[in-house]
Write a protein that holds these residues in place. Structure first.
Motif: not given
Length: 96
Positions: A27, A31, A35
């Motif tokens: 995860e 992310n 980003g």
């Protein structure tokens, strides 16, 4: 034994802890890679490389700077930082 108890037992085991860790890592990686920070870093790097390429291509700045830096390093290694004091005029070396 119920399936809830079985699941709690698994989650408390080493393999269960590893699975939880892996899920959190995946995860986090997702992310970070999705980003704006990574996109901005890549864009900045691309712009910087484009600037360097233009300087080298049009002005030959980088090779000139490399020659100057190489000469300066060569001069320092031949003289030696500790011998610089003795290369100064006598009046200056007595102050140091």
């Amino acid at each position: 034994m119920s399936s809830l108890e079985e699941n709690e037992k698994y989650l408390d085991s080493v393999k269960g802890k590893q699975a939880q860790f892996s899920a959190q890592y995946e995860e986090l990686s997702s992310n970070i890679l999705d980003g704006e920070f990574v996109k901005g870093t890549i864009d900045t790097g691309t712009g910087f490389l484009g600037l360097l390429n233009a300087l080298v291509k049009n002005l030959h700045t980088i090779p000139t700077l490399a020659v100057v830096a190489s000469g300066a390093l060569s001069a320092l290694s031949n003289t030696g930082i500790s011998n610089v004091k003795y290369a100064l005029p006598y009046s200056m070396s007595t102050v140091a």
